[in-house]
Design an enzyme around this catalytic site. Sequence first.
Site, PDB file in Angstrom:
ATOM      1  N   HIS A  47       0.855  -1.190   0.000  1.00 36.59           N
ATOM      2  CA  HIS A  47       0.000   0.000   0.000  1.00 36.59           C
ATOM      3  C   HIS A  47       0.885   1.231   0.000  1.00 36.59           C
ATOM      4  CE1 HIS A  47      -3.146   2.848   1.189  1.00 36.59           C
ATOM      5  NE2 HIS A  47      -3.958   1.972   0.648  1.00 36.59           N
ATOM      6  N   GLU A 102      -7.775  -5.507  -0.413  1.00 40.15           N
ATOM      7  CA  GLU A 102      -8.275  -6.293  -1.537  1.00 40.15           C
ATOM      8  C   GLU A 102      -8.186  -7.801  -1.325  1.00 40.15           C
ATOM      9  OE1 GLU A 102      -9.958  -4.367  -3.098  1.00 40.15           O
ATOM     10  OE2 GLU A 102      -8.981  -3.388  -4.782  1.00 40.15           O
TER      11      GLU A 102
HETATM   12  N1  ACO Z   1       4.191  -7.470  -4.658  1.00 40.33           N
HETATM   13  C1  ACO Z   1       5.500  -7.419  -4.913  1.00 40.33           C
HETATM   14  N2  ACO Z   1       6.241  -6.305  -4.806  1.00 40.33           N
HETATM   15  C2  ACO Z   1       5.621  -5.186  -4.431  1.00 40.33           C
HETATM   16  C3  ACO Z   1       4.249  -5.150  -4.139  1.00 40.33           C
HETATM   17  C4  ACO Z   1       3.527  -6.355  -4.270  1.00 40.33           C
HETATM   18  N3  ACO Z   1       2.219  -6.415  -4.027  1.00 40.33           N
HETATM   19  N4  ACO Z   1       3.898  -3.898  -3.806  1.00 40.33           N
HETATM   20  C5  ACO Z   1       5.004  -3.157  -3.863  1.00 40.33           C
HETATM   21  N5  ACO Z   1       6.063  -3.937  -4.247  1.00 40.33           N
HETATM   22  C6  ACO Z   1       7.433  -3.513  -4.435  1.00 40.33           C
HETATM   23  C7  ACO Z   1       7.619  -2.772  -5.745  1.00 40.33           C
HETATM   24  O1  ACO Z   1       7.932  -3.646  -6.812  1.00 40.33           O
HETATM   25  C8  ACO Z   1       8.731  -1.812  -5.415  1.00 40.33           C
HETATM   26  O2  ACO Z   1       9.959  -2.515  -5.505  1.00 40.33           O
HETATM   27  P1  ACO Z   1      11.264  -1.785  -6.164  1.00 40.33           P
HETATM   28  O3  ACO Z   1      11.507  -0.595  -5.265  1.00 40.33           O
HETATM   29  O4  ACO Z   1      12.299  -2.839  -6.098  1.00 40.33           O
HETATM   30  O5  ACO Z   1      10.840  -1.392  -7.538  1.00 40.33           O
HETATM   31  C9  ACO Z   1       8.508  -1.507  -3.929  1.00 40.33           C
HETATM   32  O6  ACO Z   1       7.755  -2.588  -3.390  1.00 40.33           O
HETATM   33  C10 ACO Z   1       7.725  -0.232  -3.723  1.00 40.33           C
HETATM   34  O7  ACO Z   1       6.577  -0.278  -4.533  1.00 40.33           O
HETATM   35  P2  ACO Z   1       5.909   1.002  -5.175  1.00 40.33           P
HETATM   36  O8  ACO Z   1       5.375   0.641  -6.526  1.00 40.33           O
HETATM   37  O9  ACO Z   1       6.800   2.182  -5.085  1.00 40.33           O
HETATM   38  O10 ACO Z   1       4.742   1.238  -4.175  1.00 40.33           O
HETATM   39  P3  ACO Z   1       3.478   2.096  -4.466  1.00 40.33           P
HETATM   40  O11 ACO Z   1       3.204   2.837  -3.244  1.00 40.33           O
HETATM   41  O12 ACO Z   1       3.607   2.884  -5.717  1.00 40.33           O
HETATM   42  O13 ACO Z   1       2.398   0.960  -4.764  1.00 40.33           O
HETATM   43  C11 ACO Z   1       0.591  -0.500  -4.671  1.00 40.33           C
HETATM   44  C12 ACO Z   1       1.328   0.639  -3.956  1.00 40.33           C
HETATM   45  C13 ACO Z   1       0.219  -0.036  -6.077  1.00 40.33           C
HETATM   46  C14 ACO Z   1      -0.693  -0.821  -3.932  1.00 40.33           C
HETATM   47  C15 ACO Z   1       1.517  -1.741  -4.736  1.00 40.33           C
HETATM   48  O14 ACO Z   1       1.838  -2.178  -3.432  1.00 40.33           O
HETATM   49  C16 ACO Z   1       0.918  -2.873  -5.566  1.00 40.33           C
HETATM   50  O15 ACO Z   1       1.086  -2.880  -6.783  1.00 40.33           O
HETATM   51  N6  ACO Z   1       0.214  -3.858  -4.915  1.00 40.33           N
HETATM   52  C17 ACO Z   1      -0.419  -4.924  -5.637  1.00 40.33           C
HETATM   53  C18 ACO Z   1      -1.763  -4.473  -6.226  1.00 40.33           C
HETATM   54  C19 ACO Z   1      -2.813  -4.254  -5.151  1.00 40.33           C
HETATM   55  O16 ACO Z   1      -2.958  -5.049  -4.228  1.00 40.33           O
HETATM   56  N7  ACO Z   1      -3.577  -3.152  -5.308  1.00 40.33           N
HETATM   57  C20 ACO Z   1      -4.639  -2.790  -4.365  1.00 40.33           C
HETATM   58  C21 ACO Z   1      -4.179  -1.696  -3.459  1.00 40.33           C
HETATM   59  S1  ACO Z   1      -5.384  -1.263  -2.229  1.00 40.33           S
HETATM   60  C22 ACO Z   1      -6.432  -0.208  -3.037  1.00 40.33           C
HETATM   61  O17 ACO Z   1      -6.064   0.520  -3.910  1.00 40.33           O
HETATM   62  C23 ACO Z   1      -7.838  -0.223  -2.677  1.00 40.33           C
END
Ligand code: ACO
Length: 359
Positions: free
Chosen positions: A242, A301
């Site tokens: 998140h 989710e």
């Molecule tokens: N699985 C694997 N790696 C992850 C995940 C995940 N679910 N979430 C974040 N990371 C990693 C990223 O790859 C990134 O790694 P890096 O720095 O080596 O590139 C690091 O953690 C930071 O991630 P960001 O993309 O900078 O985090 P951001 O705050 O932009 O993303 C998000 C948040 C979009 C929710 C992300 O965690 C994600 O894609 N999760 C999976 C999709 C999901 O569950 N979405 C629902 C969110 S809840 C809602 O919106 C209601």
Amino acid sequence: MTSGLEDVVAAETVLSDVDGRNGRLIVRGVSLDKLVVESRFEDVVGLLFEGFFPDGGAIGRALGEARSAVFAEMQADAAVVAMPPVEGMRALLARLGDGDDLATALRLVAAPAVFCTALLRLGKGLAPVPPEPGLDHAVDTLRMLHGPMPSSEQAQTLNRYLVTVADHGLNASTFAARVVASTQAGLTSSVLAALSALKGPLHGGAPGPVLDMLDDVAAPENAPQWLENALARGERLMGFGHRVYRVRDPRADALKGAVRMLAGSGAIEPRRLALAEAVEAAALELLKQRKPDRPLDTNVEFYTALLLEALGFPREAFTCVFAMGRVAGWIAHAREQAVEGRLIRPMSVYVGPVPQVAA
Ligand code: ACO
């Protein structure tokens, strides 16, 4: 420049506070834990609308009447029924007129439940079930989906879900709603923008893929290897991570409680719940190893997927059900922005080619 506007404050709001460090959510002064056990969805709509519309705090039967009005005017033709549900719902929403009053707001809150259930039934060759205005929104939504009255556990569970997701700070879809509202375009325009942002898999489109993952993992003992392979392919694990929470998303626990209640009543097979818990545990372990500096925990989710599956919504419609709850927050934020905010117009830094200067 701050990538993804992370930590940038873009609005002041009285609507909700997402405390990412302590894993707490407050909606207009009430904590989520209290809200989910004490409130009907209608009450939360009233809580969010109070002060933003004349009589906005007392929703009562008006939401049921709005469901009937929206149903009476719905024109779900074959082209709309053939679309994926979220796109069909967006097409039907676009036919509602713009406006800034309470009547428009209530129609927009009513519409996702009416449109989603009607489109799902029409897609199966069944006639839509007309709303019953005297019923609670969650009860009537399940009735419009399935026909018969739901059990009290099913109704309580959907109500808990709608209350849990009703508002959540400046998430991507709410921000989209506020940007449109800042131009004074009207509530329907704001809701359409918000729904389009919600649809993406990084925001409200994740729970369908959570079920795909569970189906693919198939058995608890496969979870560690399956998840390792997914990360090795560069994929994200759906239902984890998140932007704001650095600890567990409090909404995940609110919904896990509801999922356990459904499992207790036999609506979720113990094997399905055990599989989900094994995948969750393996994912958390793996993410901790892979990203020791970035706490990645379960988000809203993950258990949403199990909950909506047990209530009989098909996975391709999960984003529509999210919109049924979040629409309340979108509208309240849009009103707050239109009434108190300024036009949202940030700057960009130009990094493209510069014109040749003639010698
Ligand atoms: N699985 C694997 N790696 C992850 C995940 C995940 N679910 N979430 C974040 N990371 C990693 C990223 O790859 C990134 O790694 P890096 O720095 O080596 O590139 C690091 O953690 C930071 O991630 P960001 O993309 O900078 O985090 P951001 O705050 O932009 O993303 C998000 C948040 C979009 C929710 C992300 O965690 C994600 O894609 N999760 C999976 C999709 C999901 O569950 N979405 C629902 C969110 S809840 C809602 O919106 C209601």
